[in-house]
Scaffold this motif. Structure first.
Motif, PDB file in Angstrom:
ATOM      1  N   LEU A 281       0.836  -1.200   0.000  1.00  0.00           N
ATOM      2  CA  LEU A 281       0.000   0.000   0.000  1.00  0.00           C
ATOM      3  C   LEU A 281       0.870   1.249   0.000  1.00  0.00           C
ATOM      4  O   LEU A 281       1.383   1.656   1.034  1.00  0.00           O
ATOM      5  CB  LEU A 281      -0.906   0.025   1.245  1.00  0.00           C
ATOM      6  CG  LEU A 281      -1.944  -1.086   1.383  1.00  0.00           C
ATOM      7  CD1 LEU A 281      -2.695  -0.932   2.692  1.00  0.00           C
ATOM      8  CD2 LEU A 281      -2.913  -1.067   0.215  1.00  0.00           C
TER       9      LEU A 281
ATOM     10  N   PHE B 208       0.985   1.622  -6.264  1.00  0.00           N
ATOM     11  CA  PHE B 208      -0.196   1.957  -7.060  1.00  0.00           C
ATOM     12  C   PHE B 208       0.194   2.422  -8.469  1.00  0.00           C
ATOM     13  O   PHE B 208      -0.553   2.208  -9.418  1.00  0.00           O
ATOM     14  CB  PHE B 208      -1.017   3.047  -6.371  1.00  0.00           C
ATOM     15  CG  PHE B 208      -1.471   2.685  -4.980  1.00  0.00           C
ATOM     16  CD1 PHE B 208      -1.696   1.362  -4.622  1.00  0.00           C
ATOM     17  CD2 PHE B 208      -1.660   3.661  -4.016  1.00  0.00           C
ATOM     18  CE1 PHE B 208      -2.106   1.019  -3.339  1.00  0.00           C
ATOM     19  CE2 PHE B 208      -2.073   3.333  -2.732  1.00  0.00           C
ATOM     20  CZ  PHE B 208      -2.297   2.012  -2.386  1.00  0.00           C
TER      21      PHE B 208
ATOM     22  N   SER C 147      -7.046  -1.658   3.508  1.00  0.00           N
ATOM     23  CA  SER C 147      -6.988  -1.967   2.079  1.00  0.00           C
ATOM     24  C   SER C 147      -7.711  -0.888   1.281  1.00  0.00           C
ATOM     25  O   SER C 147      -8.532  -0.137   1.801  1.00  0.00           O
ATOM     26  CB  SER C 147      -7.637  -3.327   1.810  1.00  0.00           C
ATOM     27  OG  SER C 147      -9.044  -3.239   2.005  1.00  0.00           O
ATOM     28  N   ARG C 148      -7.418  -0.847  -0.016  1.00  0.00           N
ATOM     29  CA  ARG C 148      -8.062   0.151  -0.876  1.00  0.00           C
ATOM     30  C   ARG C 148      -9.565  -0.112  -1.004  1.00  0.00           C
ATOM     31  O   ARG C 148     -10.350   0.823  -1.178  1.00  0.00           O
ATOM     32  CB  ARG C 148      -7.416   0.147  -2.263  1.00  0.00           C
ATOM     33  CG  ARG C 148      -5.967   0.561  -2.240  1.00  0.00           C
ATOM     34  CD  ARG C 148      -5.422   0.685  -3.629  1.00  0.00           C
ATOM     35  NE  ARG C 148      -5.360   2.089  -4.040  1.00  0.00           N
ATOM     36  CZ  ARG C 148      -5.022   2.482  -5.264  1.00  0.00           C
ATOM     37  NH1 ARG C 148      -4.743   1.594  -6.184  1.00  0.00           N
ATOM     38  NH2 ARG C 148      -4.972   3.765  -5.565  1.00  0.00           N
TER      39      ARG C 148
ATOM     40  N   LEU D  89     -11.019   1.431   1.932  1.00  0.00           N
ATOM     41  CA  LEU D  89     -10.789   2.866   1.876  1.00  0.00           C
ATOM     42  C   LEU D  89     -11.860   3.584   1.065  1.00  0.00           C
ATOM     43  O   LEU D  89     -12.246   4.711   1.396  1.00  0.00           O
ATOM     44  CB  LEU D  89      -9.410   3.137   1.271  1.00  0.00           C
ATOM     45  CG  LEU D  89      -8.940   4.593   1.221  1.00  0.00           C
ATOM     46  CD1 LEU D  89      -8.938   5.212   2.609  1.00  0.00           C
ATOM     47  CD2 LEU D  89      -7.555   4.674   0.595  1.00  0.00           C
ATOM     48  N   LYS D  90     -12.363   2.933   0.024  1.00  0.00           N
ATOM     49  CA  LYS D  90     -13.379   3.567  -0.812  1.00  0.00           C
ATOM     50  C   LYS D  90     -14.626   3.925   0.003  1.00  0.00           C
ATOM     51  O   LYS D  90     -15.212   4.987  -0.181  1.00  0.00           O
ATOM     52  CB  LYS D  90     -13.745   2.646  -1.975  1.00  0.00           C
ATOM     53  CG  LYS D  90     -12.642   2.535  -3.021  1.00  0.00           C
ATOM     54  CD  LYS D  90     -13.120   1.857  -4.287  1.00  0.00           C
ATOM     55  CE  LYS D  90     -13.349   0.388  -4.093  1.00  0.00           C
ATOM     56  NZ  LYS D  90     -13.699  -0.300  -5.364  1.00  0.00           N
TER      57      LYS D  90
ATOM     58  N   GLU E 296      -6.488  10.279  -6.533  1.00  0.00           N
ATOM     59  CA  GLU E 296      -7.398   9.385  -5.811  1.00  0.00           C
ATOM     60  C   GLU E 296      -8.547  10.170  -5.192  1.00  0.00           C
ATOM     61  O   GLU E 296      -9.722   9.820  -5.346  1.00  0.00           O
ATOM     62  CB  GLU E 296      -6.587   8.665  -4.731  1.00  0.00           C
ATOM     63  CG  GLU E 296      -7.305   7.595  -3.964  1.00  0.00           C
ATOM     64  CD  GLU E 296      -6.346   6.903  -2.995  1.00  0.00           C
ATOM     65  OE1 GLU E 296      -6.471   7.134  -1.776  1.00  0.00           O
ATOM     66  OE2 GLU E 296      -5.460   6.158  -3.455  1.00  0.00           O
TER      67      GLU E 296
END
Length: 403
Positions: free
Chosen positions: A26, A31, A292-293, A296-297, A326
Motif C-alpha cells: 500500500l 499503485f 486496504s483500498r 478505503l473507498k 485518488e
C-alpha cells in the motif's frame, strides 16, 4: 541470458523492471507501478520480450501485513519479491532494507543479458541500481523519477557535521545516474528546471493517474456519522514529508467537537502526531492503522472533507502527490495544504478544492468554519483526462521504443 519462443524459435529480449514497491503493498509507488508493469508486459509481448520485475515483499507499513509469493508469473511478466527485515520506517531501517534489495538484485542479475533497464524511483538509489545494471549490460536506461531525493534530504536531514558530506555524496550519485539515462520521465512538470542541469535530453511528463477501482466508486453508499461531527478523512503515509503533526492536532483543537479528523495510516512521524494529540488533550482526532483500498473507498465516501498535506519544505514545491488523483474521484471538497506546482495544479484542474499554505492552521480553520458548500461536485472532466490506464498505455509505448 536469452530464451526462445517455443513456437517460432525467435530470440526474446529482456527488460529489467525495478520498483521497490509493488502490489499488494500500500503506497504510491505500488499503485503506480503495478498497473504500469501489466500494461508494459502486454506491449512487450508483441515485441518478443519478457520482463523480470524486481521488487520487495509487502513492507511499507509494519501495521499492515499481507502475504505475497516470492516469485510470480503473469504471462511474460516475472515478478521477483525480495524479503526485507521488519522495520518501523525510521531512516536507519530504510537504509538497511534498501541495502538488502540493492545487493540482492545485483546478485540475481549477475551474468544475465539485459536489453533495457527501467527503474521507477522516488529514492535515488533505485535509479542508481538501474544505472549499475545498465552499465554492466550496456543496455539503455529509462528512469521514472517520482521525487527529487537530494532536494528532500536537504530539508529532512538535521544540521550536523556530516550533512554536507552526505549531500555531496548524494549529488555525485545523482549526477552519475541521471547523466547516464537515455530517457527520464518526470512525474511532475515542477521537476523540469531541476533536470535541465543533466546531460539527458529525452524527457517525458507522464504523471500519476486515477485507478479504475476509483473510477467505479459508488457514491450512493449509505454514509455513517461520528456523532454530529463533520468528518475530515486522511489516508496514507504519516511521515515527516506529510507533517500531519504540525497541522491536524492544532486545527482540531481550534475547531472543537463540530469536526473530527479520521486518520488512516502509519509512518515514521505517527509517534509525533500521537504525542501532539496527547499534549493538546483533544478527542476529535482518531488514529487508525492502514486499511486496504477496498475498505478505503467506503471510508472516503463517508467523509465530508478529504485531506491532503505536505510539510513546509522547499523541495515539496516541485512535487505532484499521487493522492490528488485518488481524492478527486469523490464528490467531496478537498482540503490541500500544499504549495508550488501542486497548489497550481489543484487550483487549475480540481474543482471544489481549498488550497492553503502548508501548516497554516488559521487559514484551514477559517475556511472550515465558514464553508457552506453542499458537496454537489462533478469532476468528470478531470477523471477522463487523468485515467491511469490511458497514461500507462502512452508511457509503455514510450518505454518500448528503447528496446
Amino acid at each position: 541470458f536469452r530464451i526462445k519462443f517455443r513456437d517460432n524459435n525467435k530470440i526474446m529480449k529482456r527488460i529489467v523492471y525495478l520498483t521497490f514497491y509493488f502490489k499488494p503493498d500500500l503506497c504510491a509507488g505500488s499503485f503506480r507501478n503495478s498497473p504500469l508493469a501489466i500494461e508494459l508486459s502486454r506491449q512487450a509481448n508483441l515485441e518478443n520480450t519478457f520482463i523480470d520485475l524486481y521488487t520487495t515483499s509487502p513492507n511499507r507499513y509494519n501495521t499492515f501485513k499481507i502475504e505475497a509469493p516470492k516469485y510470480e508469473e503473469i504471462g511474460n511478466l516475472r515478478i521477483h519479491r525480495i524479503s526485507l527485515p521488519s522495520h518501523n520506517s525510521g531512516m536507519i531501517d530504510q537504509v538497511l532494507s534498501f541495502s538488502k534489495y540493492f545487493w540482492t538484485v545485483l546478485k540475481m542479475n549477475k551474468g544475465k543479458k539485459t536489453d533495457l533497464v527501467f527503474a521507477s524511483s522516488s529514492r535515488l538509489f533505485t535509479a542508481f541500481l538501474g544505472y549499475r545494471l545498465s552499465k554492466k549490460s550496456k543496455a539503455p536506461l529509462f528512469l521514472d523519477v517520482r521525487d527529487i531525493f537530494v532536494d528532500t534530504m536537504l530539508d529532512v536531514l538535521k544540521p550536523s557535521f556530516f550533512k554536507p558530506l552526505i549531500i555531496l555524496i548524494l549529488k555525485k550519485i545523482e549526477k552519475k545516474t541521471f547523466n547516464h539515462a537515455e530517457h527520464i520521465n518526470l512525474i511532475s512538470e515542477g521537476f523540469k528546471e531541476y533536470f535541465s542541469n543533466f546531460r539527458c535530453i529525452n524527457f517525458s511528463f507522464f504523471s500519476n493517474g486515477i485507478d479504475e477501482e476509483f473510477l467505479q466508486v459508488d457514491n450512493s453508499l449509505i454514509k455513517t456519522k461520528i456523532k454530529d461531527s463533520k468528518l475530515i478523512i486522511y489516508a496514507g503515509n504519516i511521515g515527516e514529508g506529510q507533517g500531519l503533526h504540525k497541522i491536524v492536532p492544532q486545527t482540531a483543537k481550534t475547531l472543537g467537537k463540530e469536526f473530527t479528523f479520521l486518520i488512516y495510516g502509519d509512518g515514521g512521524a505517527k509517534i509525533k502526531l500521537q504525542k501532539e494529540i496527547d499534549y493538546l488533550k483533544i478527542e476529535n482526532v482518531i488514529l487508525k492503522d492502514p486499511i486496504s483500498r477496498t475498505e478505503l473507498k467506503t471510508i472516503y465516501n463517508n467523509g465530508d472533507y478529504l485531506f491532503l498535506h505536505l510539510n513546509d519544505y522547499s523541495a515539496f514545491k516541485k512535487v505532484l502527490p499521487s493522492k490528488i488523483f485518488e481524492l478527486a474521484t469523490y464528490p467531496k471538497t478537498i482540503l490541500a495544504g500544499v504549495s508550488g506546482y501542486s497548489a497550481d495544479f489543484i487550483k487549475k484542474e480540481v474543482t471544489n478544492s481549498f488550497v492553503f499554505d502548508p501548516c497554516d492552521v488559521n487559514s484551514l480553520v477559517s475556511f472550515l468554519k465558514n464553508d457552506k458548500s453542499l458537496n454537489q461536485i462533478d469532476r468528470i472532466v478531470f477523471k477522463d483526462k487523468y485515467r491511469r490506464s490511458s497514461i500507462n498505455k502512452k508511457m509503455s509505448t514510450n518505454i518500448i521504443k528503447y528496446l
